[in-house]
Design an enzyme around this catalytic site. Structure first.
Site, PDB file in Angstrom:
ATOM      1  N   GLN A 116      64.600   7.741  18.265  1.00 27.94           N
ATOM      2  CA  GLN A 116      65.773   8.411  17.697  1.00 27.94           C
ATOM      3  C   GLN A 116      66.604   7.422  16.884  1.00 27.94           C
ATOM      4  O   GLN A 116      66.816   6.285  17.305  1.00 27.94           O
ATOM      5  CB  GLN A 116      66.603   8.998  18.844  1.00 27.94           C
ATOM      6  CG  GLN A 116      67.615  10.026  18.422  1.00 27.94           C
ATOM      7  CD  GLN A 116      68.143  10.825  19.608  1.00 27.94           C
ATOM      8  OE1 GLN A 116      67.601  10.754  20.705  1.00 27.94           O
ATOM      9  NE2 GLN A 116      69.192  11.577  19.403  1.00 27.94           N
TER      10      GLN A 116
ATOM     11  N   HIS B 151      70.008   5.380  28.226  1.00 25.87           N
ATOM     12  CA  HIS B 151      69.464   4.218  28.940  1.00 25.87           C
ATOM     13  C   HIS B 151      70.456   3.526  29.869  1.00 25.87           C
ATOM     14  O   HIS B 151      70.241   2.368  30.230  1.00 25.87           O
ATOM     15  CB  HIS B 151      68.860   3.212  27.947  1.00 25.87           C
ATOM     16  CG  HIS B 151      67.753   3.795  27.132  1.00 25.87           C
ATOM     17  ND1 HIS B 151      66.547   4.187  27.679  1.00 25.87           N
ATOM     18  CD2 HIS B 151      67.669   4.098  25.808  1.00 25.87           C
ATOM     19  CE1 HIS B 151      65.772   4.690  26.736  1.00 25.87           C
ATOM     20  NE2 HIS B 151      66.436   4.661  25.588  1.00 25.87           N
TER      21      HIS B 151
ATOM     22  N   SER C 118      61.870   3.703  22.991  1.00 31.54           N
ATOM     23  CA  SER C 118      62.503   4.831  23.672  1.00 31.54           C
ATOM     24  C   SER C 118      61.668   6.093  23.497  1.00 31.54           C
ATOM     25  O   SER C 118      60.530   6.158  23.961  1.00 31.54           O
ATOM     26  CB  SER C 118      63.944   5.003  23.174  1.00 31.54           C
ATOM     27  OG  SER C 118      64.650   5.937  23.967  1.00 31.54           O
ATOM     28  N   LEU C 119      62.181   7.087  22.785  1.00 33.39           N
ATOM     29  CA  LEU C 119      61.420   8.316  22.577  1.00 33.39           C
ATOM     30  C   LEU C 119      60.047   8.046  21.973  1.00 33.39           C
ATOM     31  O   LEU C 119      59.085   8.765  22.237  1.00 33.39           O
ATOM     32  CB  LEU C 119      62.202   9.261  21.658  1.00 33.39           C
ATOM     33  CG  LEU C 119      61.433  10.513  21.244  1.00 33.39           C
ATOM     34  CD1 LEU C 119      61.383  11.514  22.386  1.00 33.39           C
ATOM     35  CD2 LEU C 119      62.008  11.118  19.984  1.00 33.39           C
TER      36      LEU C 119
END
Length: 314
Positions: free
Chosen positions: A12, A202, A93-94
């Protein structure tokens, strides 16, 4: 001797209206991938990405499935053209979800639906305005960790994205993040700025979202990846399907250890990596981590051709 290649997927923040338009004109796999994602979600994701409003694309529940589809679309084009196979994969992350799809650990349809639910769980975990994130530039990792400890004052505040040397993102309760921004400038940070996000990713504020994600993941079929995927949480590849599930759950409230991930890849012999997805965010971070690493961002026909040529004789 074969070149050792890593493939990284952005998360993102790399989204933009019109992303992958040029690639979609030449390679039908891009539109097919977004059609598959749209069918899974019951809404036209390509319309949003190609012709929508930025404010709509930037909504977490739209951004996450859109970025997942973008990463997988680029990966599919790379595969279709006979691009070199990766030795390892990782995602920021994503982006880890795109890596797991590419490594055949989960189906694309399951991943799209999971990404949309993940985004919703994250958004619901913290009321609007109560959480924030900020980028701290120019301080050592240890300084940022200490800064968070000093400025938390009983609130949630932690270093959550170790993106590159001198670039750390913090997250937590809004007042605590604002205290840290002010304090960072007094201890020598080059810049400290709040990020335009609606979710404090997070950090411990995401634990309720993680509980929902754990329940949701229990119903998603997973397999061991065909290519090692280095996880954000542990900077290791999962050794069992159950540990893979656990890493995805923990990822919501644990730091993204990107610097360590890239250094691990280099330690394993990687000196060339693709960034599969829109933009060059990971390329910039990786070059700051180790300037000897050859980064090949792939997001349009020109960058795709360059990456294919660079890796053709591996």
């Amino acid at each position: 001797m074969a070149q050792i290649l890593a493939i990284f997927f952005p998360g993102q923040g790399s989204q933009s209206v019109g992303m992958l338009d040029a690639l979609a004109v030449v390679y039908p796999d891009v539109l097919h991938t977004f059609e598959e994602a749209s069918d899974a979600l019951g809404k036209n994701l390509w319309q949003l990405v190609s012709h929508g409003l930025k404010v709509d694309l930037d909504r977490t529940e739209n951004t996450q499935p859109a970025m997942l589809a973008a990463g997988v679309a680029v990966w599919r084009v790379w595969q279709q053209l006979g691009g070199q196979t990766a030795t390892l994969m990782a995602g920021h992350s994503l982006g880890e979800y795109a890596a797991l799809v590419a490594a055949q650990a989960m189906s694309f349809t399951d991943a799209v639906r999971l990404a949309a639910d993940r985004a919703r769980f994250m958004q619901e975990a913290v009321p609007a305005g109560e959480g924030a994130m900020a980028a701290i530039l120019g301080l050592a990792d240890e300084q940022v960790v200490a800064l968070c400890a000093e400025q938390s004052q009983g609130a949630v505040l932690s270093a959550v994205n170790f993106n590159s040397p001198g670039q750390v993102v913090i997250a937590g309760e809004t007042a605590a993040v604002q205290r840290a921004i002010a304090a960072a400038k007094t201890v020598g940070a080059k810049r400290a700025l709040e990020l335009p996000v609606s979710v404090p990713s997070h950090c411990d504020l995401m634990r309720p979202a993680a509980e929902h994600l754990a329940q949701r993941l229990a119903d998603v079929p997973l397999s061991m990846p065909t290519v090692p995927v280095i996880h954000n949480v542990s900077v290791t590849a999962a050794t069992t399907v159950e540990s893979l599930r656990e890493q995805l759950v923990m990822q919501l409230y644990s730091p993204v250890r990107w610097v360590e991930t890239v250094r691990l890849a280099i330690d394993q012999g990687v000196m060339t990596a693709l960034e599969c997805g829109p933009g060059k965010a990971l390329t910039g971070l990786c070059k700051r981590i180790d300037d000897n690493l050859t980064m090949l961002p792939v997001f349009d026909p020109k960058t795709l051709d360059a990456a294919l040529e660079m890796t053709a004789h591996a």
